[in-house]
Design a protein around this motif. Structure first.
Motif, PDB file in Angstrom:
ATOM      1  N   ALA A 177      57.712  52.938  33.568  1.00  0.00           N
ATOM      2  CA  ALA A 177      57.836  54.220  34.265  1.00  0.00           C
ATOM      3  C   ALA A 177      58.236  54.024  35.715  1.00  0.00           C
ATOM      4  CB  ALA A 177      56.522  54.988  34.194  1.00  0.00           C
ATOM      5  N   ILE A 178      59.096  54.905  36.181  1.00  0.00           N
ATOM      6  CA  ILE A 178      59.434  55.025  37.597  1.00  0.00           C
ATOM      7  C   ILE A 178      58.947  56.389  38.035  1.00  0.00           C
ATOM      8  CG2 ILE A 178      61.326  55.221  39.260  1.00  0.00           C
ATOM      9  CD1 ILE A 178      62.918  53.302  37.412  1.00  0.00           C
ATOM     10  N   ILE A 179      58.132  56.430  39.076  1.00  0.00           N
ATOM     11  CA  ILE A 179      57.547  57.706  39.505  1.00  0.00           C
ATOM     12  C   ILE A 179      58.196  58.188  40.790  1.00  0.00           C
ATOM     13  CG2 ILE A 179      55.358  57.212  38.366  1.00  0.00           C
ATOM     14  CD1 ILE A 179      54.163  56.578  41.128  1.00  0.00           C
ATOM     15  N   GLY A 180      58.114  59.479  41.032  1.00  0.00           N
ATOM     16  CA  GLY A 180      58.667  60.052  42.244  1.00  0.00           C
ATOM     17  C   GLY A 180      58.511  61.554  42.232  1.00  0.00           C
ATOM     18  N   ALA A 181      59.096  62.194  43.240  1.00  0.00           N
ATOM     19  CA  ALA A 181      59.047  63.656  43.346  1.00  0.00           C
ATOM     20  C   ALA A 181      60.450  64.222  43.532  1.00  0.00           C
ATOM     21  CB  ALA A 181      58.157  64.059  44.520  1.00  0.00           C
ATOM     22  N   ALA A 182      61.442  63.492  43.037  1.00  0.00           N
ATOM     23  CA  ALA A 182      62.845  63.826  43.301  1.00  0.00           C
ATOM     24  C   ALA A 182      63.422  64.857  42.339  1.00  0.00           C
ATOM     25  CB  ALA A 182      63.699  62.555  43.269  1.00  0.00           C
ATOM     26  N   GLY A 183      62.686  65.227  41.290  1.00  0.00           N
ATOM     27  CA  GLY A 183      63.178  66.226  40.356  1.00  0.00           C
ATOM     28  C   GLY A 183      64.550  65.876  39.802  1.00  0.00           C
ATOM     29  N   GLU A 184      65.433  66.870  39.802  1.00  0.00           N
ATOM     30  CA  GLU A 184      66.803  66.678  39.318  1.00  0.00           C
ATOM     31  C   GLU A 184      67.788  66.505  40.479  1.00  0.00           C
ATOM     32  OE1 GLU A 184      67.777  66.355  36.075  1.00  0.00           O
ATOM     33  OE2 GLU A 184      65.602  66.281  35.749  1.00  0.00           O
ATOM     34  N   GLY A 185      67.270  66.248  41.664  1.00  0.00           N
ATOM     35  CA  GLY A 185      68.143  66.052  42.817  1.00  0.00           C
ATOM     36  C   GLY A 185      69.064  64.857  42.631  1.00  0.00           C
ATOM     37  N   ARG A 186      70.256  64.978  43.178  1.00  0.00           N
ATOM     38  CA  ARG A 186      71.234  63.899  43.038  1.00  0.00           C
ATOM     39  C   ARG A 186      71.261  63.059  44.316  1.00  0.00           C
ATOM     40  NH1 ARG A 186      73.320  64.299  38.327  1.00  0.00           N
ATOM     41  NH2 ARG A 186      74.672  62.501  38.666  1.00  0.00           N
ATOM     42  N   ILE A 187      71.423  61.756  44.099  1.00  0.00           N
ATOM     43  CA  ILE A 187      71.378  60.766  45.175  1.00  0.00           C
ATOM     44  C   ILE A 187      72.726  60.063  45.237  1.00  0.00           C
ATOM     45  CG2 ILE A 187      70.261  58.638  45.972  1.00  0.00           C
ATOM     46  CD1 ILE A 187      67.878  59.630  44.034  1.00  0.00           C
ATOM     47  N   SER A 188      73.310  60.006  46.417  1.00  0.00           N
ATOM     48  CA  SER A 188      74.604  59.335  46.606  1.00  0.00           C
ATOM     49  C   SER A 188      74.390  58.099  47.477  1.00  0.00           C
ATOM     50  CB  SER A 188      75.604  60.286  47.269  1.00  0.00           C
ATOM     51  OG  SER A 188      75.677  61.522  46.597  1.00  0.00           O
ATOM     52  N   SER A 189      73.663  57.148  46.940  1.00  0.00           N
ATOM     53  CA  SER A 189      73.373  55.950  47.728  1.00  0.00           C
ATOM     54  C   SER A 189      74.534  54.962  47.668  1.00  0.00           C
ATOM     55  CB  SER A 189      72.085  55.283  47.245  1.00  0.00           C
ATOM     56  OG  SER A 189      72.219  54.815  45.910  1.00  0.00           O
ATOM     57  N   ALA A 190      74.508  54.005  48.601  1.00  0.00           N
ATOM     58  CA  ALA A 190      75.500  52.935  48.660  1.00  0.00           C
ATOM     59  C   ALA A 190      74.758  51.653  49.000  1.00  0.00           C
ATOM     60  CB  ALA A 190      76.562  53.237  49.718  1.00  0.00           C
ATOM     61  N   SER A 191      75.380  50.534  48.745  1.00  0.00           N
ATOM     62  CA  SER A 191      74.698  49.271  49.049  1.00  0.00           C
ATOM     63  C   SER A 191      74.610  49.068  50.564  1.00  0.00           C
ATOM     64  CB  SER A 191      75.421  48.091  48.402  1.00  0.00           C
ATOM     65  OG  SER A 191      76.626  47.809  49.097  1.00  0.00           O
ATOM     66  N   ARG A 192      73.662  48.253  50.959  1.00  0.00           N
ATOM     67  CA  ARG A 192      73.530  47.924  52.383  1.00  0.00           C
ATOM     68  C   ARG A 192      74.824  47.270  52.897  1.00  0.00           C
ATOM     69  NH1 ARG A 192      68.858  45.969  52.052  1.00  0.00           N
ATOM     70  NH2 ARG A 192      67.568  47.526  53.112  1.00  0.00           N
ATOM     71  N   ALA A 193      75.449  46.447  52.051  1.00  0.00           N
ATOM     72  CA  ALA A 193      76.709  45.805  52.448  1.00  0.00           C
ATOM     73  C   ALA A 193      77.816  46.834  52.631  1.00  0.00           C
ATOM     74  CB  ALA A 193      77.122  44.763  51.409  1.00  0.00           C
ATOM     75  N   ASP A 194      77.845  47.875  51.795  1.00  0.00           N
ATOM     76  CA  ASP A 194      78.839  48.945  51.955  1.00  0.00           C
ATOM     77  C   ASP A 194      78.686  49.611  53.318  1.00  0.00           C
ATOM     78  OD1 ASP A 194      79.768  48.585  49.331  1.00  0.00           O
ATOM     79  OD2 ASP A 194      78.466  50.152  48.521  1.00  0.00           O
ATOM     80  N   LEU A 195      77.446  49.931  53.677  1.00  0.00           N
ATOM     81  CA  LEU A 195      77.208  50.635  54.932  1.00  0.00           C
ATOM     82  C   LEU A 195      77.409  49.728  56.131  1.00  0.00           C
ATOM     83  CD1 LEU A 195      74.337  52.821  53.578  1.00  0.00           C
ATOM     84  CD2 LEU A 195      76.425  53.700  54.617  1.00  0.00           C
ATOM     85  N   ALA A 196      77.171  48.431  55.971  1.00  0.00           N
ATOM     86  CA  ALA A 196      77.489  47.483  57.043  1.00  0.00           C
ATOM     87  C   ALA A 196      78.992  47.439  57.275  1.00  0.00           C
ATOM     88  CB  ALA A 196      76.966  46.090  56.686  1.00  0.00           C
ATOM     89  N   ALA A 197      79.756  47.424  56.196  1.00  0.00           N
ATOM     90  CA  ALA A 197      81.221  47.425  56.324  1.00  0.00           C
ATOM     91  C   ALA A 197      81.711  48.702  56.980  1.00  0.00           C
ATOM     92  CB  ALA A 197      81.866  47.246  54.954  1.00  0.00           C
ATOM     93  N   GLY A 198      81.077  49.828  56.653  1.00  0.00           N
ATOM     94  CA  GLY A 198      81.446  51.089  57.277  1.00  0.00           C
ATOM     95  C   GLY A 198      81.161  51.091  58.765  1.00  0.00           C
TER      96      GLY A 198
END
Length: 281
Positions: A155-176
Motif C-alpha cells: 500500500a501507498i498512502i496519501g491524501a492526494a485523491g484523484e489529483g494529477r501530478i506533473s513531476s520531473a526528475s531532479r536531473a531534469d530540473l537541474a538541467a532547466g
C-alpha cells in the motif's frame, strides 16, 4: 561571464554544477557552499569554491559574479529571511541577475510551502535586481524514496485523491536551471514540470508492475494521513507539511501541462516509471 550557484552541495546543486561546467567551463563557475571542504574534489577541477552561509550572506563571496542561481534553502520556516539575506548580498555585490528556484504556480499555490517562495519572489521584485523565476514542480524522487515499505505492505498512502501530478526528475530540473541561468533573460518566469502527469493510483500501478507485487493506493483525509505519518515517527511539523502538500495535490496544485521544462532543456522529461525502475533496481 561568471556564474555562481548558491546551495551548491545540496542534492539539486550537485546536479547543476557538472551541467553548468559542461556549458560554460570550470573557470567561469563559482560554487557557494557553507562548508567548502564538501566540494574539495570539484575545486581541483578548476571550479572556484567559496564559503557562503544563507544565514549571514557575505557580499564578498559574490564578488565578480554576473549571474547567480539561488537554490531555495531547505530550512522550512527560515527561508524567507535566508533568501532575503542572499538577495541583499547579491545586490550589494553588483550581481547582474538572480535565477531563483521557486514553487510551481507560486502566486496561487495552496501548498503551505508556497508562502516562503511567494515572500522570496516579492523580495526579488522589491530588490530591483534583474531576476528569473524557476517555479519548480515536485521531483520524481520525492515519491520514490520510501518504496520498500510500501511494497512490503502492499500500500501507498496519501491524501492526494484523484489529483494529477506533473513531476520531473531532479536531473531534469537541474538541467532547466542551467539552461535558464545561461540563456534566460531578466523577467522570464518558467513553470517547470514533467511532460506526463499521473494520479497516485496510477503511480501505485507503476510500482506494482515494476516490483512484480500487488501495491495499491489508499487515500486518506489530510488529518488521517498526518496522523499516520506521526505514527511511524515523523516529527509533527514534517508530518503536517507532507499531509498538507498531499491534500493540495488533490486539487491539482502539482499539475501543469505547459511542457515548459522539456522545451527549455530540449528533450523530454523523465517519466515517473523510469525513476521508479531506477529506485527499485
Amino acid at each position: 561571464m561568471i556564474y555562481a550557484v548558491a546551495g551548491a552541495s545540496g542534492q539539486l546543486g550537485q546536479l547543476v554544477l557538472p551541467e553548468l561546467v559542461a556549458q560554460v567551463g570550470a573557470a567561469n563557475v563559482v560554487a557557494l557552499v557553507r562548508n567548502p571542504a564538501k566540494l574539495a574534489d570539484l575545486a581541483a577541477t578548476g571550479v572556484t569554491v567559496r564559503a557562503f552561509d544563507y544565514d549571514a550572506a557575505d557580499p564578498a563571496a559574490l564578488a565578480g559574479v554576473d549571474r547567480l542561481l539561488l537554490i531555495s534553502a531547505n530550512e522550512v520556516g527560515k527561508r524567507s529571511a535566508q533568501h532575503q539575506a542572499v538577495i541583499d548580498a547579491a545586490k550589494a555585490a553588483g550581481v547582474g541577475l538572480i535565477a531563483y528556484t521557486s514553487i510551481l504556480h507560486a502566486p496561487t499555490s495552496t501548498i503551505g510551502l508556497a508562502g516562503e517562495h511567494r515572500d522570496t519572489e516579492a523580495a526579488l521584485a522589491a530588490s530591483g535586481v534583474p531576476h528569473i523565476l524557476l517555479r519548480n514542480g515536485w521531483y520524481n524522487e520525492n515519491y520514490t524514496g520510501s518504496l520498500a515499505p510500501s511494497i512490503e505492505h502492499g500500500a501507498i498512502i496519501g491524501a492526494a485523491g484523484e489529483g494529477r501530478i506533473s513531476s520531473a526528475s531532479r536531473a531534469d530540473l537541474a538541467a532547466g536551471a542551467v539552461a535558464a541561468l545561461v540563456s534566460g533573460a531578466a523577467g522570464d518566469v518558467y513553470e517547470l514540470a514533467g511532460d506526463e502527469s499521473y494520479t497516485m493510483a496510477e503511480f501505485a500501478g507503476h510500482v506494482a508492475r515494476i516490483a512484480g507485487k500487488p501495491v495499491a493506493y489508499v487515500n486518506m483525509t489530510q488529518a488521517e494521513y498526518a496522523a499516520a505519518l506521526k505514527g511511524v515517527g515523523l516529527p509533527d511539523w514534517l508530518a503536517d507539511m507532507l499531509a498538507n502538500s498531499s491534500y493540495a495535490t488533490s486539487h491539482d496544485q502539482l499539475f501543469d501541462d505547459s511542457r515548459s521544462l522539456s522545451r527549455l532543456v530540449g528533450r523530454p522529461t523523465t517519466p515517473i516509471a523510469v525513476t521508479i525502475a531506477v529506485a527499485l533496481a
